[in-house]
Scaffold this motif. Structure first.
Motif, PDB file in Angstrom:
ATOM      1  N   ARG A 133       7.052  -6.601  -7.681  1.00  0.00           N
ATOM      2  CA  ARG A 133       7.390  -5.718  -6.415  1.00  0.00           C
ATOM      3  C   ARG A 133       6.921  -4.254  -6.488  1.00  0.00           C
ATOM      4  O   ARG A 133       7.319  -3.542  -7.068  1.00  0.00           O
ATOM      5  N   PRO A 134       5.654  -4.317  -5.624  1.00  0.00           N
ATOM      6  CA  PRO A 134       5.198  -2.916  -5.664  1.00  0.00           C
ATOM      7  C   PRO A 134       6.057  -1.863  -4.759  1.00  0.00           C
ATOM      8  O   PRO A 134       6.817  -2.444  -4.176  1.00  0.00           O
ATOM      9  N   ASP A 135       5.607  -0.622  -4.921  1.00  0.00           N
ATOM     10  CA  ASP A 135       6.481   0.350  -4.379  1.00  0.00           C
ATOM     11  C   ASP A 135       6.082   0.289  -2.934  1.00  0.00           C
ATOM     12  O   ASP A 135       7.019   0.742  -2.198  1.00  0.00           O
ATOM     13  N   ILE A 136       4.945   0.134  -2.628  1.00  0.00           N
ATOM     14  CA  ILE A 136       4.569   0.376  -1.052  1.00  0.00           C
ATOM     15  C   ILE A 136       3.408  -0.566  -0.837  1.00  0.00           C
ATOM     16  O   ILE A 136       2.557  -1.165  -1.831  1.00  0.00           O
ATOM     17  N   VAL A 137       3.593  -1.353   0.298  1.00  0.00           N
ATOM     18  CA  VAL A 137       2.512  -2.282   0.671  1.00  0.00           C
ATOM     19  C   VAL A 137       1.972  -1.530   2.005  1.00  0.00           C
ATOM     20  O   VAL A 137       2.475  -1.436   2.894  1.00  0.00           O
TER      21      VAL A 137
END
Length: 271
Positions: A133-137
């Protein structure tokens, strides 16, 4: 792997081992860490059994049981606890980082559109396992003068505060590259002047990032694009379309996906 790390540190007594020394000590690593090593190190840190130390080449130290007990059951005053929590909120940077990107990304040559969403605050929702799960996409569209067609790319941003950033953050960002075109590590609160040890640590981090094609952005002020600096640009991944599409379906809101898709199609129609 956990037992091997503990055994190597016990053999060193109470002395800190640099990561390079530790990697040379553990059989099978031959001086180069594996994914299994990073998973084991992080789990031991989470349990309070080992401690990472900043400094030249970094370092790992075994924590004695007494020290672990003190840390697990602290007797801090409420005001002190509040101050610690205030200093330890990485998530407070997500919104200003995304805002600055949406407002400024297309000032870079070639980029025509940028869309994005905060994906690091999804509670216990299943998104594919550890570090999935990246912080921002970000979804970007670029239209280059000497390109036959516009490009739609998916980019991931891993946000880390400078005080807790080490080379492990690069590997966390790298893990997102399996489902995106480009991956970045964005370090917030980056100081104007680094100490000698901090500079050595940062150069080591940049070396690992460059070797793995991870972009590195330093942001002294997460809410001011003018302070940001692209230290390294990422290289394009070979992630397949299915994996990238699944990331968008799993973690990005429908509105962002729809805007991204419409922008790509609109440019293609104009051509």
């Amino acid at each position: 792997m956990r037992d091997q790390i503990i055994a190597a540190l016990q053999q060193a007594g109470n002395q800190r081992l640099t990561r390079n020394s530790l990697w040379m000590t553990i059989p099978g690593l031959d001086g180069s860490p594996t994914d299994a090593y990073w998973e084991a190190e992080q789990s031991l840190v989470d349990e309070g059994r080992i401690e990472r130390r900043r400094g030249r080449n970094g370092g790992i130290q075994l924590l004695p049981p007494a020290e672990v007990a003190v840390e697990v059951v602290p007797a801090a005053q409420p005001q002190q606890a509040a101050e610690v929590m205030e200093q330890d909120r990485e998530i407070d940077h997500y919104e200003p980082v995304l805002r600055e990107i949406l407002n400024n990304w297309t000032e870079q040559p070639g980029f025509t559109h940028v869309f994005g969403a905060i994906t690091g605050q999804q509670g216990r929702r299943q998104t594919g396992g550890r570090w999935s799960r990246p912080d921002i996409v970000l979804c970007t569209v670029s239209d280059w003068l000497f390109s036959s067609r516009p490009e739609g790319d998916v980019r991931t941003i891993e946000v880390k505060r400078f005080e807790v950033t080490d080379v492990l953050a690069v590997y966390e960002a790298l893990s997102h590259k399996a489902r995106s075109h480009y991956a970045y590590l964005l370090i917030v609160g980056f100081p104007a002047q680094l100490t000698e040890d901090q500079q050595a640590d940062f150069e080591n981090l940049l070396g690992v990032a460059g070797k793995n094609g991870v972009g590195v952005i330093t942001a002294p002020d997460s809410g001011d694009w003018r302070t940001w600096e692209f230290q390294l640009y990422p290289t394009r991944s070979d992630a397949d379309h299915q994996a990238i599409n699944q990331l968008l379906l799993d973690q990005v809101p429908p509105g962002v996906r729809d805007d991204f898709r419409a922008a790509i199609r609109r440019i293609v129609v104009q051509i």
